[in-house]
Design a protein around this motif. Structure first.
Motif, PDB file in Angstrom:
ATOM      1  N   UNK A 174       0.811  -1.224   0.000  1.00 26.21           N
ATOM      2  CA  UNK A 174       0.000   0.000   0.000  1.00 26.21           C
ATOM      3  C   UNK A 174       0.840   1.268   0.000  1.00 26.21           C
ATOM      4  N   UNK A 175       2.091   1.137  -0.460  1.00 27.41           N
ATOM      5  CA  UNK A 175       2.932   2.315  -0.681  1.00 27.41           C
ATOM      6  C   UNK A 175       3.512   2.183  -2.075  1.00 27.41           C
ATOM      7  N   UNK A 176       3.296   3.193  -2.905  1.00 27.07           N
ATOM      8  CA  UNK A 176       3.736   3.120  -4.301  1.00 27.07           C
ATOM      9  C   UNK A 176       4.497   4.371  -4.679  1.00 27.07           C
ATOM     10  N   UNK A 177       5.192   4.300  -5.803  1.00 29.49           N
ATOM     11  CA  UNK A 177       6.042   5.392  -6.253  1.00 29.49           C
ATOM     12  C   UNK A 177       5.816   5.662  -7.733  1.00 29.49           C
ATOM     13  N   UNK A 178       5.801   6.941  -8.081  1.00 31.92           N
ATOM     14  CA  UNK A 178       5.650   7.360  -9.477  1.00 31.92           C
ATOM     15  C   UNK A 178       6.615   8.517  -9.715  1.00 31.92           C
ATOM     16  N   UNK A 179       7.401   8.430 -10.765  1.00 29.51           N
ATOM     17  CA  UNK A 179       8.324   9.516 -11.090  1.00 29.51           C
ATOM     18  C   UNK A 179       7.551  10.739 -11.566  1.00 29.51           C
ATOM     19  N   UNK A 180       7.983  11.917 -11.127  1.00 34.34           N
ATOM     20  CA  UNK A 180       7.357  13.169 -11.548  1.00 34.34           C
ATOM     21  C   UNK A 180       8.352  14.302 -11.405  1.00 34.34           C
ATOM     22  N   UNK A 181       8.461  15.108 -12.455  1.00 39.00           N
ATOM     23  CA  UNK A 181       9.244  16.338 -12.424  1.00 39.00           C
ATOM     24  C   UNK A 181       8.266  17.492 -12.236  1.00 39.00           C
ATOM     25  N   UNK A 182       8.255  18.089 -11.043  1.00 35.50           N
ATOM     26  CA  UNK A 182       7.261  19.123 -10.749  1.00 35.50           C
ATOM     27  C   UNK A 182       7.546  20.443 -11.461  1.00 35.50           C
ATOM     28  N   UNK A 183       8.655  20.520 -12.201  1.00 31.06           N
ATOM     29  CA  UNK A 183       8.917  21.725 -12.991  1.00 31.06           C
ATOM     30  C   UNK A 183       8.269  21.649 -14.371  1.00 31.06           C
ATOM     31  N   UNK A 184       7.699  20.502 -14.710  1.00 27.23           N
ATOM     32  CA  UNK A 184       7.141  20.259 -16.043  1.00 27.23           C
ATOM     33  C   UNK A 184       5.617  20.331 -15.978  1.00 27.23           C
ATOM     34  N   UNK A 185       5.043  21.416 -16.492  1.00 30.45           N
ATOM     35  CA  UNK A 185       3.593  21.618 -16.399  1.00 30.45           C
ATOM     36  C   UNK A 185       2.814  20.514 -17.107  1.00 30.45           C
ATOM     37  N   UNK A 186       3.267  20.106 -18.271  1.00 29.06           N
ATOM     38  CA  UNK A 186       2.568  19.061 -19.014  1.00 29.06           C
ATOM     39  C   UNK A 186       2.636  17.732 -18.267  1.00 29.06           C
ATOM     40  N   UNK A 187       3.792  17.458 -17.655  1.00 28.99           N
ATOM     41  CA  UNK A 187       3.941  16.212 -16.895  1.00 28.99           C
ATOM     42  C   UNK A 187       3.004  16.197 -15.685  1.00 28.99           C
ATOM     43  N   UNK A 188       2.827  17.341 -15.046  1.00 29.00           N
ATOM     44  CA  UNK A 188       1.922  17.423 -13.898  1.00 29.00           C
ATOM     45  C   UNK A 188       0.494  17.126 -14.328  1.00 29.00           C
ATOM     46  N   UNK A 189       0.066  17.707 -15.441  1.00 29.45           N
ATOM     47  CA  UNK A 189      -1.302  17.484 -15.926  1.00 29.45           C
ATOM     48  C   UNK A 189      -1.537  16.012 -16.245  1.00 29.45           C
ATOM     49  N   UNK A 190      -0.588  15.386 -16.925  1.00 33.31           N
ATOM     50  CA  UNK A 190      -0.727  13.970 -17.265  1.00 33.31           C
ATOM     51  C   UNK A 190      -0.682  13.104 -16.017  1.00 33.31           C
ATOM     52  N   UNK A 191       0.209  13.447 -15.100  1.00 31.52           N
ATOM     53  CA  UNK A 191       0.337  12.699 -13.846  1.00 31.52           C
ATOM     54  C   UNK A 191      -0.964  12.735 -13.051  1.00 31.52           C
ATOM     55  N   UNK A 192      -1.583  13.913 -12.966  1.00 33.80           N
ATOM     56  CA  UNK A 192      -2.811  14.048 -12.180  1.00 33.80           C
ATOM     57  C   UNK A 192      -3.912  13.134 -12.713  1.00 33.80           C
ATOM     58  N   UNK A 193      -4.057  13.092 -14.020  1.00 35.55           N
ATOM     59  CA  UNK A 193      -5.075  12.213 -14.612  1.00 35.55           C
ATOM     60  C   UNK A 193      -4.780  10.751 -14.302  1.00 35.55           C
ATOM     61  N   UNK A 194      -3.526  10.379 -14.425  1.00 41.56           N
ATOM     62  CA  UNK A 194      -3.118   8.989 -14.186  1.00 41.56           C
ATOM     63  C   UNK A 194      -3.307   8.599 -12.728  1.00 41.56           C
ATOM     64  N   UNK A 195      -2.907   9.485 -11.811  1.00 40.90           N
ATOM     65  CA  UNK A 195      -2.944   9.129 -10.398  1.00 40.90           C
ATOM     66  C   UNK A 195      -4.374   9.027  -9.886  1.00 40.90           C
ATOM     67  N   UNK A 196      -5.263   9.878 -10.398  1.00 38.83           N
ATOM     68  CA  UNK A 196      -6.674   9.807  -9.996  1.00 38.83           C
ATOM     69  C   UNK A 196      -7.313   8.531 -10.525  1.00 38.83           C
ATOM     70  N   UNK A 197      -6.935   8.136 -11.742  1.00 40.09           N
ATOM     71  CA  UNK A 197      -7.476   6.897 -12.313  1.00 40.09           C
ATOM     72  C   UNK A 197      -6.999   5.679 -11.531  1.00 40.09           C
ATOM     73  N   UNK A 198      -5.740   5.689 -11.117  1.00 41.05           N
ATOM     74  CA  UNK A 198      -5.168   4.546 -10.407  1.00 41.05           C
ATOM     75  C   UNK A 198      -5.528   4.535  -8.921  1.00 41.05           C
ATOM     76  N   UNK A 199      -5.736   5.724  -8.357  1.00 42.58           N
ATOM     77  CA  UNK A 199      -6.014   5.853  -6.930  1.00 42.58           C
ATOM     78  C   UNK A 199      -7.215   6.775  -6.732  1.00 42.58           C
ATOM     79  N   UNK A 200      -8.406   6.306  -7.062  1.00 44.59           N
ATOM     80  CA  UNK A 200      -9.589   7.172  -6.983  1.00 44.59           C
ATOM     81  C   UNK A 200      -9.911   7.644  -5.570  1.00 44.59           C
ATOM     82  N   UNK A 201      -9.350   6.973  -4.567  1.00 43.84           N
ATOM     83  CA  UNK A 201      -9.590   7.393  -3.186  1.00 43.84           C
ATOM     84  C   UNK A 201      -8.626   8.462  -2.697  1.00 43.84           C
TER      85      UNK A 201
END
Length: 247
Positions: free
Chosen positions: A51-78
């Motif tokens: 119940x602990x997971x890791x995902x790479x993310x560069x918080x300086x990349x606006x496009x990466x943040x947008x894509x990450x948010x969609x992915x993380x909500x889909x994978x972790x709806x809670x």
């Protein structure tokens, strides 16, 4: 903020304060997702932890943040708690014209990164029970470290942003500010062993005790940071600033 049963996203969770808090939240019965740019550190941080997971993310990349948010909500709806912890710090000599590359990177990482991630996740968070946003600032938000003017300014900005966001999200998402003192981490060279800095485990333990209070304080402030947090109110800014000049 609930102490258990959350799904918590911690940026900059592969080391330092982010890692220490992420593992403590996991130990107390929360599902935790950590992000960062160093995949090896992330994998080491979650090794052997269900119940602990890791995902790479560069918080300086606006496009990466947008894509990450969609992915993380889909994978972790809670997902119901966002902890904006990722940050960088460098010393600067601003007394003459200079290369602003590091200063600009500090602004993008420490201010735009959290603002963009909040924006990407706020609608989802507002629909969750027990939703919270935790913004990690610094005692230097209240009295700046002269040799790190941009870092100090970014933390002051995130303090102000948190205050305003708390008003706008009242009744929807709890907004909590965590302002650390000087802590022994690898944020800057040599900091992990620097005399006078708060040991990381001691800091994390005290933070968890404060988070366990009901209601959760709007500002999580360990004892070591109070001289900075209260300096303006008690008129000690010149004295504290003089001490910071020697660091």
């Amino acid at each position: 903020m609930k102490t258990t049963g959350n799904t918590i996203l911690v940026t900059g969770g592969g080391s330092g304060i982010g890692l220490a808090l992420a593992q403590r939240w996991h130990d107390t019965g929360n599902s935790v997702i950590i992000t960062g740019r160093n995949a090896a550190k992330l994998e080491a941080a979650i090794a052997g932890r269900a119940n602990m997971s890791a995902v790479s993310l560069d918080v300086t990349d606006a496009a990466a943040i947008a894509a990450f948010a969609k992915e993380i909500v889909a994978q972790h709806p809670g997902l119901n708690v966002l902890v904006n912890n990722a940050g960088i710090m460098s010393t600067e000599n601003a007394s003459a014209k200079r290369d602003l590359t590091e200063a600009e990177a500090t602004v993008v990482t420490n201010i735009l990164g959290p603002i963009r991630l909040i924006d990407a996740l706020v609608d989802h968070l507002a629909a969750q029970d027990g939703a919270a946003i935790v913004n990690v600032t610094s005692g230097l938000a209240f009295v700046p470290l002269p040799k790190a003017p941009t870092y100090s300014a970014t933390k002051a900005a995130m303090h102000s942003y948190s205050v305003a966001l708390r008003v706008q999200l009242a009744g929807k998402v709890e907004v909590i500010e965590l302002a650390p003192p000087a802590v022994r981490t690898d944020l800057t060279p040599g900091q992990s062993t620097r005399e006078g800095y708060m040991p990381l485990d001691d800091f994390a333990d005290e933070v968890m005790t404060l988070f366990a209070q009901d209601p959760t304080p709007a500002e999580i402030l360990v004892q070591n940071v109070l001289p900075l947090r209260n300096a303006e109110a008690n008129g000690s800014v010149p004295h504290v600033l003089e001490m910071l000049k020697s660091l």
